[in-house]
Structures are given as structure tokens and as C-alpha cells.
Design an enzyme around this catalytic site. Sequence first.
Site, short mmCIF file in Angstrom:
data_model
loop_
_atom_site.label_atom_id
_atom_site.label_comp_id
_atom_site.label_asym_id
_atom_site.label_seq_id
_atom_site.Cartn_x
_atom_site.Cartn_y
_atom_site.Cartn_z
N HIS A 156 8.40 0.68 -2.04
CA HIS A 156 8.22 0.98 -0.61
C HIS A 156 6.78 1.43 -0.33
CE1 HIS A 156 12.65 0.98 -0.52
NE2 HIS A 156 12.55 1.72 -1.61
N SER A 286 -19.83 -5.90 4.83
CA SER A 286 -19.66 -5.74 6.27
C SER A 286 -21.02 -5.81 6.94
CB SER A 286 -18.98 -4.40 6.58
OG SER A 286 -19.07 -4.08 7.96
#
Length: 481
Positions: A156, A286
Site C-alpha cells: 500500500h 529541470s
Amino acid sequence: MEAADEFLKYRSPLVSRYASKEMAYNFSDRRKFTTWRKLWIYLAKAEKALGLPITDAQILEMESHTEDIDFAMAAEEERKLRHDVMAHVHTFANCCPTAAPIIHLGATSCYVGDNTDLIMLRDGFDILLPKLARVIDRLANFAEKYADLPTLGFTHYQPAQLTTVGKRACLWLQDLAMDVRNLQRARDDLCFRGVKGTTGTQASFLQLFQGDHDKVEELDRLVTEMAGFKKAYMVTGQTYSRKVDVDCLSTLASLGATVHKICTDIRLLANLKEIEEPFEKEQIGSSAMPYKRNPMRAERCCSLARHLVALLTDPLQTASVQWLERTLDDSANRRISLPESFLTADIILSTLQNITEGLVVYPKVIERHIRHELPFMATENIIMAMVKAGGNRQVCHEKIRVLSQEAAAVVKQEGGDNDLLTRVQQDPYFAPILGQLDALLDPKTFIGRAPQQVVRFLSEEVHPLLEPYKAKMDVKIELEL
């Protein structure tokens, strides 16, 4: 001027940016129409061998013009005729005047169209399989290297019982191993459409051979053999069943699902700074944030894998709407979906090979994350040690529960480190086992049989799977973009 004009038209990035030269060529016009001419030569040779009045000179003329295709003439013929096959029959006949009367003799358009598609599908698999094998090989080396390096497991996406970096890689390998078996099976199941005529009954060839069924069957066998196939489909309509396309593209879509899962895992681990894909010295992560190291290769794989999975809907729908012996609404769709599926699979395998050849692991970061969570995971071991030292299980459980909640509050509410171990050390109740705490908290005692599972899995399942591809393992992938 012509080169500049190329930038005025849409170009598929699958070819202009990413795909390998061999896969781009496999689905190129040059490959397609050269194969058409070869198929016409195979047909003429087989017909001659079975007694039709075709001369050696006609076949030699055709063979001498296999490669020199006048694409401009073919395009002009297609504009006039609105029929691509007849346009190329005329273009081939123009440079083979002696052979012109026997080119395409007895055949239908699908003789060249469908048979060429099957050749391209077969050869596409032959390009993909060694690439997939190399990805498996690189990941197997990675799994072996890190077979016993403990790392947090996640369920999870929450920290769970420890595993190892190598064991996690084996989960990826298990799916890839299924893919290589599926691709090989789909490749080996491909048959040739062969020489079947307009509706699959071979009526035109039965007429050519004056009702001699044996010669028609032998014609089919000879052409199939010349094309490099072991067998032809025994029955077809005008086309081979479009379920064949479904079978081929479903294996590629399944591969896409595997790659998406692997690369998603890598992206998640990159966020944790535990594992990173290769990053070149001058690479920019970036345009705005110069410190960033984005997992762009894994992101590319995920992006293209989604496209690969989505392409499966095309052959599924096409197969479902074919009317009776055939309908032409498959053609334009297949011109796109078949090549794009193989081109996309080719790209993601090349990219994934590049990733797996340069995966970087940061053991110290992994160790820090383990230290942060391990005290909670060790509580069961602490309880068992206390019971062995004469303690009461229920009393110990309550002590651990209270201390764990206090430590969790520090982590969640104050942003502090997990201090459960310190709290245990300071509580007089746990004095009997203080000398055992280091051993109880050794990460290697929490990984179960993960290292042994890695060794056995690689030995018994992965390495034997790679044996057929040993001669093609040394190819290294350098991405241009």
C-alpha cells in the site's frame, strides 16, 4: 529545400526520436515493397517448378529489379488506380517488360499484403526478443549483486516487512520472464497466409493447374518454404484471421504493462533517493530547478507503455468487425496499429536496457530508512526475547504498545526521529535483554529467505531462459535522446 520541407509535415516521434534503425526499417516502405517483389518472385518460381510456362529469363529479370523501386511512379500509379497493389504491379512490370505478363499470376492483393505483414511481424519479434533478453540479463546481474542488501518492503506504499534490493528486482524479472515466453510463443505460432486466392479457396490456382489439387497444395508449400515459414494457415478467407494480430499485439501490450510497473517502481524509489536511473554529466533535470535529477527515462517508458497497452484495442475491434471472408475497413487501421506496437515495444525495451545497465543504488540512504522504521518492526522480536528471558507476553506487549505510540507521536507530530529503541533501553523492564538489542535489530534477520530465493530463481528460471540469446548479450544501449 526538400530537407527543410520535412519540418512542415508531421513526423511520428516513434521513428524521428526514439526507435532503433532495425525496427524502423522493418516497417519501412523500402522493406514492405521489396518484400512484395520477393513474394512475386517466389510465386513465379513455384509456378514454373510446377509446370506453368514461365521462363528462367523472366525470373532473372524480376530478381535483377528487386531493389530498384521507382517510388514516384508507384505513387502516381496509385493516384490513378486507387489501388496500391496494382500500382506496384505496374511499377514492377515497367522495369520487367519480359516478366510483366506473369507478375502476380493467379494471386490476390492479400497474397503480397498479408504475407508481407506476417513476415514483418515475425521479424519484429526477432528484433524484440534479444532486446528483452538483454534487459533480463542486466536485471539478473543487478539482482545477484544486491541479493542480500536489506531494504524496506512496501505494501500500500507504506513501510512493511523488509525484503532485499535483489529480491525486489526478481519480482520484475518474473514478469519479464513471462513476457519473453509469451513473445517467443506468439512468434513461433505465426504461420504464412500462403497462396490462397481471393476468398481463400485457391480457385484461381486450381484453374491455372487445370484442376490438379496436388499441384495447388505443393505451390502453397513451396512459396511458404521460400518465405522462411514452416507452415501456412490451412484455412483463410481473403485475409488471414485478424485474431492473429490480436495475439501478437496482446503479448506486446502485456510487455507494456510489465515495463510500466517496473519503471513506476523505479520512479517511486528515485523519490526516496534509494535508487536512480543513469544521469549524464551534462544532463539537465529541470529548466527551472537546476538541482533536480528527474527519472526521465523511466517516465518515458511509462508514457510509451501506456500507448502500447492502448494500441491493443485496435486489433480487438478490427477482428470483431470483419465481415464474412473480409472487409477492407481493417487496412488503414492496421497500417498504424501493427507498426506502432512493435516500434513502441522496441523503444521501451531499448530505454529499459539503458536504465538497467546504469541503475545506481544508495545503500546508506536505504539503511537510514530502515533505521527509521525497524524499531517498530522489531517489536515482535523484542517480545519473544523477553518471554524467553522469563517475562510475561501480555505485560511485555502492553509495554511495547505504549512506548511505540509515544515514539510514533514524536515522528508524526514533532517531525522527530523514531526513538522507540531509546525508550526501550531506558525502561528498566527490558533490562534482561538490553545486551541482545543490536542482534535483535540487525536488518539481515528480517529478510527471511530473500537471498536464497534470489539465487535459486536466477539459477533455475532466469539463466536457462537466456541460453538461446547468449550470442546477442554484448550489445550496449546508448540513447540519443
